[in-house]
Design a protein around this motif. Structure first.
Motif, PDB file in Angstrom:
ATOM      1  N   THR A 101       0.861  -1.171   0.000  1.00  0.00           N
ATOM      2  CA  THR A 101       0.000   0.000   0.000  1.00  0.00           C
ATOM      3  C   THR A 101       0.903   1.228   0.000  1.00  0.00           C
ATOM      4  N   ARG A 102       0.500   2.259  -0.713  1.00  0.00           N
ATOM      5  CA  ARG A 102       1.340   3.447  -0.878  1.00  0.00           C
ATOM      6  C   ARG A 102       0.669   4.644  -0.209  1.00  0.00           C
ATOM      7  N   LEU A 103       1.353   5.180   0.805  1.00  0.00           N
ATOM      8  CA  LEU A 103       0.768   6.222   1.642  1.00  0.00           C
ATOM      9  C   LEU A 103       1.794   7.305   1.915  1.00  0.00           C
ATOM     10  N   GLY A 104       1.450   8.555   1.642  1.00  0.00           N
ATOM     11  CA  GLY A 104       2.389   9.647   1.859  1.00  0.00           C
ATOM     12  C   GLY A 104       3.494   9.654   0.823  1.00  0.00           C
ATOM     13  N   ILE A 105       4.251  10.744   0.803  1.00  0.00           N
ATOM     14  CA  ILE A 105       5.320  10.941  -0.186  1.00  0.00           C
ATOM     15  C   ILE A 105       6.675  10.671   0.451  1.00  0.00           C
ATOM     16  N   LYS A 106       7.562  10.016  -0.290  1.00  0.00           N
ATOM     17  CA  LYS A 106       8.886   9.685   0.235  1.00  0.00           C
ATOM     18  C   LYS A 106       9.623  10.945   0.683  1.00  0.00           C
ATOM     19  N   PRO A 107      10.193  10.945   1.896  1.00  0.00           N
ATOM     20  CA  PRO A 107      11.022  12.082   2.320  1.00  0.00           C
ATOM     21  C   PRO A 107      12.139  12.314   1.301  1.00  0.00           C
ATOM     22  N   GLY A 108      12.446  13.564   1.037  1.00  0.00           N
ATOM     23  CA  GLY A 108      13.464  13.905   0.049  1.00  0.00           C
ATOM     24  C   GLY A 108      12.907  14.188  -1.323  1.00  0.00           C
ATOM     25  N   THR A 109      11.653  13.814  -1.553  1.00  0.00           N
ATOM     26  CA  THR A 109      11.003  14.142  -2.824  1.00  0.00           C
ATOM     27  C   THR A 109      10.793  15.654  -2.901  1.00  0.00           C
ATOM     28  N   THR A 110      10.898  16.204  -4.090  1.00  0.00           N
ATOM     29  CA  THR A 110      10.703  17.644  -4.258  1.00  0.00           C
ATOM     30  C   THR A 110       9.320  17.940  -4.835  1.00  0.00           C
ATOM     31  N   LYS A 111       8.852  19.151  -4.604  1.00  0.00           N
ATOM     32  CA  LYS A 111       7.588  19.566  -5.205  1.00  0.00           C
ATOM     33  C   LYS A 111       7.678  19.562  -6.728  1.00  0.00           C
ATOM     34  N   GLY A 112       8.863  19.861  -7.242  1.00  0.00           N
ATOM     35  CA  GLY A 112       9.055  19.841  -8.687  1.00  0.00           C
ATOM     36  C   GLY A 112       8.826  18.460  -9.278  1.00  0.00           C
ATOM     37  N   GLN A 113       9.273  17.427  -8.563  1.00  0.00           N
ATOM     38  CA  GLN A 113       9.047  16.061  -9.047  1.00  0.00           C
ATOM     39  C   GLN A 113       7.561  15.733  -9.088  1.00  0.00           C
ATOM     40  N   VAL A 114       6.847  16.117  -8.038  1.00  0.00           N
ATOM     41  CA  VAL A 114       5.408  15.853  -8.000  1.00  0.00           C
ATOM     42  C   VAL A 114       4.704  16.634  -9.105  1.00  0.00           C
ATOM     43  N   LEU A 115       5.086  17.882  -9.305  1.00  0.00           N
ATOM     44  CA  LEU A 115       4.451  18.697 -10.340  1.00  0.00           C
ATOM     45  C   LEU A 115       4.681  18.100 -11.727  1.00  0.00           C
ATOM     46  N   THR A 116       5.867  17.573 -11.968  1.00  0.00           N
ATOM     47  CA  THR A 116       6.137  16.921 -13.251  1.00  0.00           C
ATOM     48  C   THR A 116       5.217  15.730 -13.462  1.00  0.00           C
ATOM     49  N   CYS A 117       5.001  14.943 -12.400  1.00  0.00           N
ATOM     50  CA  CYS A 117       4.082  13.798 -12.501  1.00  0.00           C
ATOM     51  C   CYS A 117       2.664  14.257 -12.808  1.00  0.00           C
ATOM     52  N   LEU A 118       2.237  15.335 -12.168  1.00  0.00           N
ATOM     53  CA  LEU A 118       0.884  15.844 -12.389  1.00  0.00           C
ATOM     54  C   LEU A 118       0.736  16.445 -13.787  1.00  0.00           C
ATOM     55  N   SER A 119       1.751  17.162 -14.238  1.00  0.00           N
ATOM     56  CA  SER A 119       1.666  17.881 -15.510  1.00  0.00           C
ATOM     57  C   SER A 119       1.891  16.979 -16.716  1.00  0.00           C
ATOM     58  N   CYS A 120       2.817  16.046 -16.568  1.00  0.00           N
ATOM     59  CA  CYS A 120       3.240  15.259 -17.733  1.00  0.00           C
ATOM     60  C   CYS A 120       2.953  13.762 -17.609  1.00  0.00           C
ATOM     61  N   GLY A 121       2.771  13.271 -16.386  1.00  0.00           N
ATOM     62  CA  GLY A 121       2.665  11.824 -16.201  1.00  0.00           C
ATOM     63  C   GLY A 121       1.267  11.294 -15.982  1.00  0.00           C
ATOM     64  N   PHE A 122       0.287  12.182 -15.684  1.00  0.00           N
ATOM     65  CA  PHE A 122      -1.045  11.677 -15.350  1.00  0.00           C
ATOM     66  C   PHE A 122      -1.665  10.923 -16.522  1.00  0.00           C
ATOM     67  N   ALA A 123      -2.029   9.662 -16.273  1.00  0.00           N
ATOM     68  CA  ALA A 123      -2.620   8.767 -17.280  1.00  0.00           C
ATOM     69  C   ALA A 123      -1.657   8.439 -18.415  1.00  0.00           C
ATOM     70  N   VAL A 124      -0.388   8.840 -18.260  1.00  0.00           N
ATOM     71  CA  VAL A 124       0.648   8.528 -19.248  1.00  0.00           C
ATOM     72  C   VAL A 124       1.575   7.442 -18.710  1.00  0.00           C
ATOM     73  N   ASP A 125       1.982   7.587 -17.442  1.00  0.00           N
ATOM     74  CA  ASP A 125       2.860   6.611 -16.805  1.00  0.00           C
ATOM     75  C   ASP A 125       2.500   6.510 -15.327  1.00  0.00           C
ATOM     76  N   ASP A 126       3.300   5.741 -14.591  1.00  0.00           N
ATOM     77  CA  ASP A 126       3.041   5.497 -13.167  1.00  0.00           C
ATOM     78  C   ASP A 126       4.045   6.211 -12.272  1.00  0.00           C
ATOM     79  N   SER A 127       4.605   7.308 -12.775  1.00  0.00           N
ATOM     80  CA  SER A 127       5.685   7.980 -12.046  1.00  0.00           C
ATOM     81  C   SER A 127       5.249   8.475 -10.667  1.00  0.00           C
ATOM     82  N   MET A 128       3.992   8.894 -10.511  1.00  0.00           N
ATOM     83  CA  MET A 128       3.550   9.375  -9.209  1.00  0.00           C
ATOM     84  C   MET A 128       3.616   8.269  -8.161  1.00  0.00           C
ATOM     85  N   TYR A 129       3.217   7.057  -8.528  1.00  0.00           N
ATOM     86  CA  TYR A 129       3.261   5.944  -7.581  1.00  0.00           C
ATOM     87  C   TYR A 129       4.679   5.725  -7.054  1.00  0.00           C
ATOM     88  N   ASP A 130       5.641   5.938  -7.915  1.00  0.00           N
ATOM     89  CA  ASP A 130       7.035   5.683  -7.546  1.00  0.00           C
ATOM     90  C   ASP A 130       7.565   6.709  -6.550  1.00  0.00           C
TER      91      ASP A 130
END
Length: 434
Positions: free
Chosen positions: A205-234
């Motif tokens: 089960t995946r809960l919360g964001i890994k410490p050390g992750t940046t907001k920029g990484q999350v924004l990239t997943c939202l902007s470019c990865g949604f329904a394209v890949d599984d980068s957010m899960y990672d």
């Protein structure tokens, strides 16, 4: 899931406060219910609640193309699917007639209007939404898996990654997000007899964001990865599911609940913003993907930047002590135990529930308390204040114990009787660092 032809449906003005009061007295303070099944378009199940493991199988889907993966327990909440069905998610009580030879059904919302004090006491405004979630389906290959990964490395899909930030009105979060908590019941008991998870292949089960992750990484997943890949899960913390454990999910925390049947308690609302699409199932068509982004992802936000800014409480998600704060082993400090079995606390923090695990031939009496509580039989059979309860009968599985009622549970079956319950919300305060 019908109760049979003897049931007559009574609603609105045909039902009265006096009829509800008589039913409570006749049933020794315990009322039973029809199951309120809810279909979803976003995830499939393990065929535990109903056929629901395959969106491509017409035996699993309803006329909307949804699969029935949720059972809402003693619910007063309307489900807010994109394609709404009036009354979906709202429980119907099944009451005995004066003679006891027939039954009559009334929506819980209507019964509360007529006799809320008898059904809920002083706790109407603190009544939660409780669900059984049947999560699973065909294993898929995530985009972050090694290119040469064989099927042993594939995953059964979770509920898609999402967050509860409240209803979005004019581009702003207009109310509190949906606070919730999970209890993972055992599944190696009848009628499920499943052996999920192992040291080699645990259920994740995946809960919360890994410490050390940046907001920029999350924004990239939202902007470019949604329904394209599984980068957010990672980018999310991965925890292994163990039976009889509990997680609390604070508002604005990113989560993708894993493929284990789950007993969930939450605030009585149905808000969400998806942050990733179905694991391992990218959307190839640009037009379809744009529609999913608008209706499932942004859902009223003007941009991915606003979604990130308003919906995700950053420090709450990347907390290095996330597990310490929000995880509990429900077996560590039983509320009561003896030769008869044990009574455990299912939920913590803002929520409360109790589990009763009663050995064969044994009996347990829970003292009366001011609160009402809802419950289900998860496994086994027996009696509840003299009424037959049985996991194999949807007519005798879900119940409401009205306020100030002592409850005696007896195991008359050949396997342990497992009964899981939820109580009114303790507090709706926000939790965790802002």
């Amino acid at each position: 899931m019908s109760r049979g032809s003897s049931k007559s449906l009574v609603q609105g003005p045909s039902m009265s406060r006096e009829m509800i009061q008589a039913a409570i007295a006749q049933n020794n303070g315990v009322l039973f219910a029809e199951p309120a099944m809810v279909g979803r378009p976003s995830y499939s199940g393990r065929n535990i609640l109903a056929p629901n493991s395959d969106f491509d199988d017409p035996k699993c889907t309803d006329s909307r193309g949804y699969v029935p993966v949720e059972w809402w327990i003693m619910s007063t909440t309307q489900c807010l699917n994109d394609i709404e069905w009036e009354g979906e998610g709202i429980t119907s009580l099944v009451l005995p007639t004066a003679t006891g030879a027939d039954t009559q059904a009334v929506r819980l919302t209507e019964a509360i209007q007529m006799a809320g004090d008898l059904l809920m006491g002083d706790f109407i405004d603190k009544w939660p939404l409780t669900k059984i979630l049947d999560i699973g389906g065909k294993a898929v290959k995530p985009s972050f898996a090694p290119s040469d990964a064989d099927e042993s490395q594939w995953e059964e899909p979770p509920i898609p990654c999402h967050v509860h930030a409240g209803e979005i009105v004019c581009g702003k979060c207009s109310n509190k997000g949906k606070l919730e908590a999970y209890f993972f019941p055992p599944v190696d008991v009848p009628p499920y007899n499943l052996h999920l998870g192992s040291a080699e292949k645990p259920i994740k089960t995946r809960l919360g964001i890994k410490p050390g992750t940046t907001k920029g990484q999350v924004l990239t997943c939202l902007s470019c990865g949604f329904a394209v890949d599984d980068s957010m899960y990672d980018l999310l913390n991965v925890f292994h599911i163990k039976p009889r454990t509990n997680w609390t999910i604070a508002t604005h925390v990113v989560h993708a609940p894993g493929p284990w049947p789950t007993f969930e308690i939450q605030l009585p609302q149905d808000d969400f913003n998806m942050l990733a699409w179905k694991l391992g199932q990218p959307v190839k068509d640009d037009e379809e993907r744009a529609q999913i982004v608008a209706t499932q992802n942004l859902r009223g936000f003007d941009s991915p930047e606003e979604l990130l800014k308003q919906a995700i409480k950053w420090e709450r998600n990347v907390d290095p002590a996330f597990e310490k704060h929000w995880f509990r082993d429900c077996t560590e400090s039983p509320l009561d135990q003896g030769q008869w079995g044990r009574r455990i606390r299912l939920f913590h923090h803002n929520f409360y529930g109790e589990g009763f695990e009663i050995e064969c031939g044994e009996q347990y009496t829970r003292p009366a308390s001011p609160e009402p509580f809802a419950g289900i039989v998860w496994s086994g059979s027996g009696t509840l204040n003299g009424h037959v309860v049985d996991v194999g009968s949807m007519q005798h599985r879900e119940f409401l114990v009205t306020p100030k009622v002592e409850v005696t549970m007896t195991n008359t079956g050949s396997t342990p009787l497992l009964v899981y319950t939820t109580f009114p919300i303790v507090t709706t305060d926000h939790m965790g660092p802002e």
